[in-house]
Enzyme design. Structure first.
Site, mmCIF file in Angstrom:
data_model
loop_
_atom_site.group_PDB
_atom_site.id
_atom_site.type_symbol
_atom_site.label_atom_id
_atom_site.label_comp_id
_atom_site.label_asym_id
_atom_site.label_seq_id
_atom_site.Cartn_x
_atom_site.Cartn_y
_atom_site.Cartn_z
ATOM 1 N N THR A 149 25.498 31.232 57.089
ATOM 2 C CA THR A 149 25.937 30.018 56.421
ATOM 3 C C THR A 149 27.454 29.980 56.525
ATOM 4 O O THR A 149 28.110 31.007 56.416
ATOM 5 C CB THR A 149 25.449 29.974 54.964
ATOM 6 O OG1 THR A 149 26.001 28.839 54.318
ATOM 7 C CG2 THR A 149 25.818 31.202 54.176
ATOM 8 N N GLU A 155 21.123 30.069 50.669
ATOM 9 C CA GLU A 155 20.888 31.315 49.943
ATOM 10 C C GLU A 155 19.598 31.287 49.133
ATOM 11 O O GLU A 155 19.158 32.311 48.628
ATOM 12 C CB GLU A 155 22.071 31.583 48.983
ATOM 13 C CG GLU A 155 23.386 31.949 49.658
ATOM 14 C CD GLU A 155 24.190 30.737 50.129
ATOM 15 O OE1 GLU A 155 23.621 29.626 50.228
ATOM 16 O OE2 GLU A 155 25.395 30.915 50.412
ATOM 17 N N LYS A 203 39.405 15.945 40.170
ATOM 18 C CA LYS A 203 39.972 16.171 38.836
ATOM 19 C C LYS A 203 41.163 15.237 38.654
ATOM 20 O O LYS A 203 42.218 15.436 39.220
ATOM 21 C CB LYS A 203 40.413 17.631 38.688
ATOM 22 C CG LYS A 203 39.253 18.586 38.861
ATOM 23 C CD LYS A 203 39.667 20.035 38.733
ATOM 24 C CE LYS A 203 38.506 20.922 39.119
ATOM 25 N NZ LYS A 203 38.661 21.579 40.408
HETATM 26 P P1 AMP Z 1 23.417 24.636 52.752
HETATM 27 O O1 AMP Z 1 23.523 26.019 52.259
HETATM 28 O O2 AMP Z 1 24.213 24.357 53.962
HETATM 29 O O3 AMP Z 1 21.988 24.235 52.904
HETATM 30 O O4 AMP Z 1 24.054 23.680 51.634
HETATM 31 C C1 AMP Z 1 23.582 23.691 50.320
HETATM 32 C C2 AMP Z 1 24.327 22.687 49.503
HETATM 33 O O5 AMP Z 1 23.975 21.355 49.875
HETATM 34 C C3 AMP Z 1 23.985 22.768 48.037
HETATM 35 O O6 AMP Z 1 24.672 23.824 47.398
HETATM 36 C C4 AMP Z 1 24.407 21.384 47.548
HETATM 37 O O7 AMP Z 1 25.789 21.306 47.346
HETATM 38 C C5 AMP Z 1 24.047 20.501 48.733
HETATM 39 N N1 AMP Z 1 22.736 19.876 48.483
HETATM 40 C C6 AMP Z 1 21.535 20.249 48.940
HETATM 41 N N2 AMP Z 1 20.567 19.418 48.485
HETATM 42 C C7 AMP Z 1 21.161 18.491 47.713
HETATM 43 C C8 AMP Z 1 20.711 17.364 46.931
HETATM 44 N N3 AMP Z 1 19.437 16.992 46.881
HETATM 45 N N4 AMP Z 1 21.647 16.669 46.251
HETATM 46 C C9 AMP Z 1 22.939 17.007 46.295
HETATM 47 N N5 AMP Z 1 23.426 18.034 47.003
HETATM 48 C C10 AMP Z 1 22.557 18.782 47.698
#
Ligand code: AMP
Length: 537
Positions: free
Chosen positions: A178, A325, A432
């Site tokens: 990641t 994760e 912010k």
């Molecule tokens: P990744 O590890 O690249 O799959 O990214 C994960 C991140 O994507 C999460 O920690 C969130 O910040 C964002 N994310 C995943 N699903 C959603 C969702 N349904 N709504 C808002 N953010 C999301």
């Protein structure tokens, strides 16, 4: 003597092979075979990899488009007790090299399209590696890499009666990287037990839903989240256990994806919002019947405007939430919510409720849980049997991830009394301004329904007086009138502020029009790149 029946990935094949051995698996126009054929090929692949020296603990990397071969690797590699490293082919070559060396890959299966990428870094791969060539059509491949063989040739020459070893369920099964906004990519791993439990939980979360919404035996599955991205959110394992007809699209191209949906009667997919946006905007979208298609949107918030456009095409759409994760499932939005109900759209776009076996809390900086009143916002922390134990060879990163005995998501949100989580931001993307925390997702949602707006993203820009001020980046739909769209966006924001649903600090100082928004390697909005882009302009 009792037998503990370890939860191993190989067990997922038992039911479909018994119940639906004739069900089809299709890789675009490249390959088509039955589940019985899949099992034959998994055994041959197990034998071929064993001949190449793969054994317990070996790491086998794959660089491929979404293919039948990738599905075979999802099973055969972990079933040998080896670890499947799904390489993110969209990373920069230096990052790919970093992950190959960090993972200590021993065998690399590489599609011919990625030979130039591997060729450019091969000399700097530290360990001796055996390369296997993946091709959609047989033929000579232009490469100076020493190849141990070509995939189809190796399978044809291998033992179809190969027997996989019995494994401990806590054996490591998969590994991928990641990419944070800073530092090197981080290796995330999952065990057999975690993947099996995740598979069952996904079915429990998105299966038993009355009406069209849920995933069921008559569905035809096609991933539109790359297989290297968190095992395509685990759905290939789910689809295989359920014995579904599966369609693997190869390289993503909007027109081709739409053609595959039509040709094979695809009814279930998952993707990030940007991909759906692209599909709906494709030349052939209007002419394609999408009224039997169910889509789970994850990886980023589902904008209300996009959900409305999809629903208008008859697509049954809702959001789910997770991260690399977390394998990834944490929550799913309410799939039963009728779009006609006053809160129907909001419920489908909400981050959703905790999936079975998932514990969720929102906490302050002191880790004290905050009330589930729909108002208090804090960092989302989670526990579930399938969350990664930590980052590969990174004890301090793993300790921070699990500080206080909960996995820290880095996301900010509120939980309402009914248990619905609504994310408002990433910790690092929150704006912010004037002592207030402004949710960039909320601001994006407010404007996302303006006609003529193709895409938008809210970011905070440094401001001497207020700390930060919100800025909206926006992409115009072809043919739309920029001044009219901007006026509509400002009117939507004023209306939300007037209704008390948006803080007055959220009124953007600037709306920046651009040709496209920067995206990450998995197609999500890249806010760090946007901040840098606007700072330069
Ligand atoms: P990744 O590890 O690249 O799959 O990214 C994960 C991140 O994507 C999460 O920690 C969130 O910040 C964002 N994310 C995943 N699903 C959603 C969702 N349904 N709504 C808002 N953010 C999301």
């Amino acid at each position: 003597m009792t037998h503990a029946s370890p939860l191993t990935i190989g067990q997922l094949l038992r039911t479909p092979l018994a119940n639906t051995p004739g069900q089809e698996i299709i890789h675009a126009d490249v390959m088509r075979y039955s589940y019985a054929g899949l099992w034959q090929r998994i055994r041959r692949l197990g034998a071929a990899l064993t001949d190449l020296g793969v054994g317990a603990g070996s790491v086998v990397a794959v660089l491929d488009w979404d293919s039948h071969r990738y599905l075979e690797c999802f099973f055969a590699v972990p079933m040998l007790g080896a670890v499947l490293h799904t390489v993110n082919v969209r990373l920069a070559p230096e990052q790919v090299l970093y992950t190959i060396n960090h993972a200590a890959d021993e065998v690399i299966l590489v599609h011919e399209d990625f030979l130039p990428l591997i060729g450019a870094i091969a000399a700097r791969i530290i360990r001796p590696v055996r390369f296997v060539l993946l091709q959609d059509r047989p033929g000579p491949a232009a490469t100076a890499l020493p190849l141990a063989g070509e995939y189809e040739g190796l399978l044809a020459a291998s033992d179809g009666a190969f027997r996989f070893p019995e494994l401990d369920e806590n054996t490591r099964a998969t590994l991928f990287y990641t990419t944070g906004t800073t530092g090197d990519p981080k290796g995330v791993t999952f065990t057999h037990r975690q993947i099996v439990l995740h598979t069952l939980a996904v079915i429990a979360a998105v299966g038993p839903v009355p009406g069209m919404g849920g995933l069921h035996r008559a569905d035809v599955y096609m991933p539109i989240t790359p297989l290297f991205h968190v095992h395509a959110w685990g759905f290939p394992y789910v689809a295989t256990l359920l014995g579904l007809k599966q369609v693997y699209p190869g390289r993503y191209d909007p027109e081709r994806l739409l053609a595959l949906i039509a040709a094979h009667g695809v009814t279930f997919s998952h993707c990030v919002p940007t991909i759906l946006n692209m599909l709906l905007g494709a030349r052939t979208a209007e002419a394609t019947d999408l009224s039997r298609w169910k889509v789970i949107i994850g990886g980023a918030a589902l904008p209300a405007g996009l959900a409305e456009r999809a629903l208008a095409r008859g697509i049954d759409i809702h959001a789910a939430y997770g991260m690399s994760e977390t394998c990834p499932l944490l929550t799913a939005a309410d799939m039963t919510a009728s779009i006609a109900a006053p809160d129907g759209l909001a419920l489908r776009c909400a981050t959703g409720k905790a999936a079975p076996l998932v514990e969720l809390e929102i906490v302050g900086a002191d880790m004290a849980p905050l009330p589930h009143d729909g108002i208090a916002t804090g960092e989302v922390v989670a526990r579930a049997p399938w969350l990664t134990a930590g980052y590969l060879n990174d004890p301090s990163g793993s300790d921070s991830l699990w500080a206080g005995g909960w996995l820290h998501t880095g996301d900010v949100g509120a939980i309402d009394p009914a248990g619905t989580l609504v994310l408002s931001d990433r910790l690092k993307d929150v704006i912010k301004s004037g002592g207030e925390w402004i949710s960039s997702l909320h601001l994006e949602t407010v404007v996302s329904r303006c006609d003529g707006l193709a895409e938008t993203a809210a970011i905070g820009l440094p401001d001497a007086e207020w700390g930060e001020r919100p800025c909206l980046l926006a992409v115009l739909r072809p043919g739309a009138d920029r001044a009219a769209v901007e006026a509509a966006m400002r009117a939507a924001i004023d209306a939300a502020i007037g209704a008390g649903t948006l803080s007055k600090w959220a009124r953007p100082g600037r709306i920046e029009w651009c040709d496209s928004l920067p995206k990450t390697s998995v197609g999500k909005l890249d806010k760090r790149a946007m901040r840098a882009m606007v700072a330069k302009s």
